[in-house]
Design a protein around this motif. Structure first.
Motif, PDB file in Angstrom:
ATOM      1  N   ALA A  60      -8.292   8.012   3.032  1.00  0.00           N
ATOM      2  CA  ALA A  60      -8.510   9.126   2.099  1.00  0.00           C
ATOM      3  C   ALA A  60      -7.320  10.074   2.031  1.00  0.00           C
ATOM      4  O   ALA A  60      -7.474  11.253   1.682  1.00  0.00           O
ATOM      5  N   HIS A  61      -6.113   9.608   2.367  1.00  0.00           N
ATOM      6  CA  HIS A  61      -4.947  10.492   2.324  1.00  0.00           C
ATOM      7  C   HIS A  61      -3.683   9.696   2.038  1.00  0.00           C
ATOM      8  O   HIS A  61      -3.388   8.699   2.701  1.00  0.00           O
ATOM      9  N   MET A  62      -2.932  10.144   1.027  1.00  0.00           N
ATOM     10  CA  MET A  62      -1.608   9.611   0.739  1.00  0.00           C
ATOM     11  C   MET A  62      -0.638  10.790   0.677  1.00  0.00           C
ATOM     12  O   MET A  62      -0.859  11.747  -0.067  1.00  0.00           O
ATOM     13  N   ASP A  63       0.416  10.732   1.476  1.00  0.00           N
ATOM     14  CA  ASP A  63       1.446  11.761   1.453  1.00  0.00           C
ATOM     15  C   ASP A  63       2.499  11.313   0.443  1.00  0.00           C
ATOM     16  O   ASP A  63       3.291  10.420   0.709  1.00  0.00           O
ATOM     17  N   PHE A  64       2.515  11.954  -0.735  1.00  0.00           N
ATOM     18  CA  PHE A  64       3.379  11.513  -1.829  1.00  0.00           C
ATOM     19  C   PHE A  64       4.806  12.056  -1.725  1.00  0.00           C
ATOM     20  O   PHE A  64       5.609  11.831  -2.631  1.00  0.00           O
ATOM     21  N   ILE A  90      14.093   2.053  -5.816  1.00  0.00           N
ATOM     22  CA  ILE A  90      14.357   3.246  -4.995  1.00  0.00           C
ATOM     23  C   ILE A  90      15.710   3.848  -5.358  1.00  0.00           C
ATOM     24  O   ILE A  90      15.846   5.067  -5.526  1.00  0.00           O
ATOM     25  N   LEU A  91      16.731   3.004  -5.499  1.00  0.00           N
ATOM     26  CA  LEU A  91      18.054   3.502  -5.857  1.00  0.00           C
ATOM     27  C   LEU A  91      18.075   4.051  -7.280  1.00  0.00           C
ATOM     28  O   LEU A  91      18.777   5.036  -7.566  1.00  0.00           O
ATOM     29  N   ASP A  92      17.300   3.447  -8.186  1.00  0.00           N
ATOM     30  CA  ASP A  92      17.196   3.987  -9.544  1.00  0.00           C
ATOM     31  C   ASP A  92      16.570   5.372  -9.528  1.00  0.00           C
ATOM     32  O   ASP A  92      16.983   6.266 -10.285  1.00  0.00           O
ATOM     33  N   TYR A 145       0.793  -1.225   0.000  1.00  0.00           N
ATOM     34  CA  TYR A 145       0.000   0.000   0.000  1.00  0.00           C
ATOM     35  C   TYR A 145       0.828   1.279   0.000  1.00  0.00           C
ATOM     36  O   TYR A 145       0.307   2.342  -0.359  1.00  0.00           O
ATOM     37  N   TYR A 146       2.094   1.219   0.402  1.00  0.00           N
ATOM     38  CA  TYR A 146       2.924   2.419   0.423  1.00  0.00           C
ATOM     39  C   TYR A 146       3.709   2.609  -0.869  1.00  0.00           C
ATOM     40  O   TYR A 146       4.268   3.667  -1.097  1.00  0.00           O
ATOM     41  N   TRP A 147       3.760   1.590  -1.699  1.00  0.00           N
ATOM     42  CA  TRP A 147       4.620   1.636  -2.872  1.00  0.00           C
ATOM     43  C   TRP A 147       3.969   2.436  -4.007  1.00  0.00           C
ATOM     44  O   TRP A 147       2.782   2.287  -4.292  1.00  0.00           O
ATOM     45  N   VAL A 148       4.777   3.273  -4.671  1.00  0.00           N
ATOM     46  CA  VAL A 148       4.317   4.081  -5.802  1.00  0.00           C
ATOM     47  C   VAL A 148       5.351   4.019  -6.911  1.00  0.00           C
ATOM     48  O   VAL A 148       6.543   4.268  -6.680  1.00  0.00           O
ATOM     49  N   ASP A 149       4.912   3.651  -8.087  1.00  0.00           N
ATOM     50  CA  ASP A 149       5.696   3.768  -9.315  1.00  0.00           C
ATOM     51  C   ASP A 149       4.711   4.108 -10.435  1.00  0.00           C
ATOM     52  O   ASP A 149       3.534   4.384 -10.166  1.00  0.00           O
ATOM     53  N   VAL A 176       8.344  10.871 -11.277  1.00  0.00           N
ATOM     54  CA  VAL A 176       8.671   9.445 -11.111  1.00  0.00           C
ATOM     55  C   VAL A 176       9.226   8.901 -12.426  1.00  0.00           C
ATOM     56  O   VAL A 176       8.555   8.947 -13.454  1.00  0.00           O
ATOM     57  N   PRO A 177      10.454   8.361 -12.419  1.00  0.00           N
ATOM     58  CA  PRO A 177      11.030   7.827 -13.660  1.00  0.00           C
ATOM     59  C   PRO A 177      10.374   6.508 -14.050  1.00  0.00           C
ATOM     60  O   PRO A 177       9.754   5.831 -13.209  1.00  0.00           O
ATOM     61  N   PRO A 178      10.501   6.097 -15.306  1.00  0.00           N
ATOM     62  CA  PRO A 178       9.850   4.846 -15.764  1.00  0.00           C
ATOM     63  C   PRO A 178      10.314   3.610 -15.010  1.00  0.00           C
ATOM     64  O   PRO A 178       9.528   2.699 -14.757  1.00  0.00           O
TER      65      PRO A 178
END
Length: 485
Positions: free
Chosen positions: A417-421, A445-447, A361-365, A403-405
């Motif tokens: 109802a809240h995500m801190d990006f 993350i390192l990329d 749930y915390y991961w974003v790409d 966010v890179p590819p």
């Protein structure tokens, strides 16, 4: 050895691969398993019962840390298994195998010799001089380093105190250089401060809370104006800005305790009765049942990082990464006994739930952003995809282009109802060190850091978070705090 490999070697990632919640064989894991092939066996440290009195003092008088062992007399004996033919190696610095054996007493485990000194640059020499000048002594022994050492500051407020979270990088540096005494003293003296009752407006926090900081004060003895004594004066948040209790102090303390044992080879500290009891008190405080539906720790703003509003109230990533890391460390150090069975069971269950929750749930790409854009809202069902009722309009305009590819990261916070990006550096990097992130996520993350180097690297050299708050948003989230500019 690179700084990332140093962290992976000394921190809990060195044994995270054994976690049922983590089957993450990073390349460094194989190296670490080879290094630790000669690790000492676990030792059952205690037989019998032990009761600790509730301390009510305001300060701790000068007392040698080894004297605390006398508290255990009459309640049980230390049991040491034979450890002949065991050895510890330091492959990193090319040290020869060091034999460890014997049936020592409370401090019977052998300590690894200091790593061989290498040639250092003038900048590094200056850094060590500054670090040594910041050392604080209590009863003639080093117990930590002050938060800031500015000779031109006439009013340091509480920056002349030893902060638990601020000492961690200093402690790791001392361990890597083979200076183990100051870390051992820090661990045991802060433990003495744990059980005190600290009250604010007639309310006391939960037992097991570690202080945010402490100061060595010299006070006159009663009845003798010429004689003085040193005392440790802790701050549990009742005097800090915002009056917030430090949630991260206990987690950092457990992590540093594990790092000390792995670097020095001295397992007698973690096997002490008072240390085992203190560790259990921290775990019980963190694992206590509450109203929360999630495996993450619910904390207030200012309870970690700095004691000022950063807009991180809820379930901040930094706390969750430290929580996961501390649970792994504690599982390796808890002595097997009847009273620990339920605690270890709860610890293992939490590790599994916490790792799944953060990774999922915390991961974003880019793929996750596309999924969020297609979220349905107001889903009332047990199989809802949008479990936190996140509206796609929450996605800030800067994020899609940033966010890179091939990159991704863990967001700073997640609530209904809240995500801190925002990208928080410590939370993401510690997720890699502790193996909270999967292998794929660690590389992503390192990329991202490599791809967005110009955005993330500043004079420190790495920014705490990105992007910085500005204008009205800064006023609302930080309360117009001028120190948070």
């Amino acid at each position: 050895m690179g700084i990332a490999e140093v962290a992976l070697h000394t921190m809990p990632g060195a044994f995270a691969a054994h976690s049922p919640a983590s089957n993450l064989p990073l390349v460094a894991d194989a190296r670490r398993r080879k290094r630790n092939a000669y690790s000492l066996p676990n030792v059952r440290a205690l037989q019998g019962l032990l009761k600790f009195p509730r301390l009510r003092s305001v300060r701790r008088q000068c007392q040698q840390i080894d004297d605390l062992a006398r508290v255990t007399e009459g309640y049980g004996n230390w049991v040491k298994d034979a450890m002949n033919n065991a050895s510890q190696v330091l492959d990193d610095v090319g040290m020869a195998d060091q034999a460890v054996g014997g049936n020592g007493g409370l401090n019977g485990n052998a300590v690894k010799p200091a790593p061989q000194r290498r040639k250092t640059s003038s900048v590094e020499d200056e850094a060590w001089e500054l670090l040594q000048e910041s050392m604080v002594y209590y009863c003639g022994s080093p117990v930590g380093t002050i938060a800031a050492n500015d000779p031109n500051d006439s009013d340091p407020v509480n920056y002349d105190q030893v902060f638990i979270r601020d000492f961690i990088p200093s402690g790791i540096a001392f361990l890597l250089k083979g200076e183990y005494e100051i870390v051992r003293n820090f661990i045991l003296h802060t433990l003495q401060l744990q059980s005190w009752e600290k009250t604010m407006d007639c309310h006391s926090p939960g037992q097991g809370l570690m202080p945010a900081s402490f100061k060595v004060r010299t006070i006159p003895l009663d009845g003798d104006e010429d004689a003085t004594e040193e005392v440790l004066d802790p701050d549990f948040g009742e005097a800090a800005i915002g009056r917030v209790a430090p949630v991260d102090s206990g987690l950092w303390w457990i992590i540093l305790l594990r790092a000390y044992g792995k670097c020095s080879g001295d397992l007698s500290v973690q096997e002490r009765i008072d240390v085992q009891t203190g560790m259990k008190m921290i775990l019980k405080l963190c694992l206590a049942d509450g109203f929360d539906m999630f495996p993450t720790l619910l904390v207030t703003d200012g309870s970690c990082m700095i004691d000022r509003r950063m807009g991180i109230h809820g379930h901040p990533l930094e706390i969750q990464a430290l929580f996961y890391s501390a649970l792994l460390c504690a599982r390796e150090m808890l002595t097997p006994e009847d009273g620990s069975a339920d605690l270890i069971r709860a610890l293992n269950n939490r590790l599994i739930a916490l790792s799944f929750h953060i990774r999922e749930y915390y991961w974003v790409d880019m793929q996750k952003l596309n999924e969020i854009y297609r979220y349905k809202t107001e889903e009332y069902s047990y199989d809802a995809v949008n479990k936190f009722n996140i509206y796609p309009d929450q996605i800030p305009p800067w994020l899609v282009e940033w966010v890179p590819p091939k990159g991704g990261y863990f967001i700073g916070n997640l609530q209904p109802a809240h995500m801190d990006f925002r990208f928080f550096s410590l939370g993401n990097l510690w997720s890699i060190v502790s193996s909270l992130a999967t292998t794929h996520q660690s590389h992503a993350i390192l990329d991202l850091i490599e791809s967005k180097w110009s955005d993330l690297v500043a004079e420190m050299p790495l920014k705490i978070c990105y992007p910085a708050l500005e204008n009205q948003e800064w006023k609302i989230i930080t309360g117009s705090d001028p120190k948070n500019t």
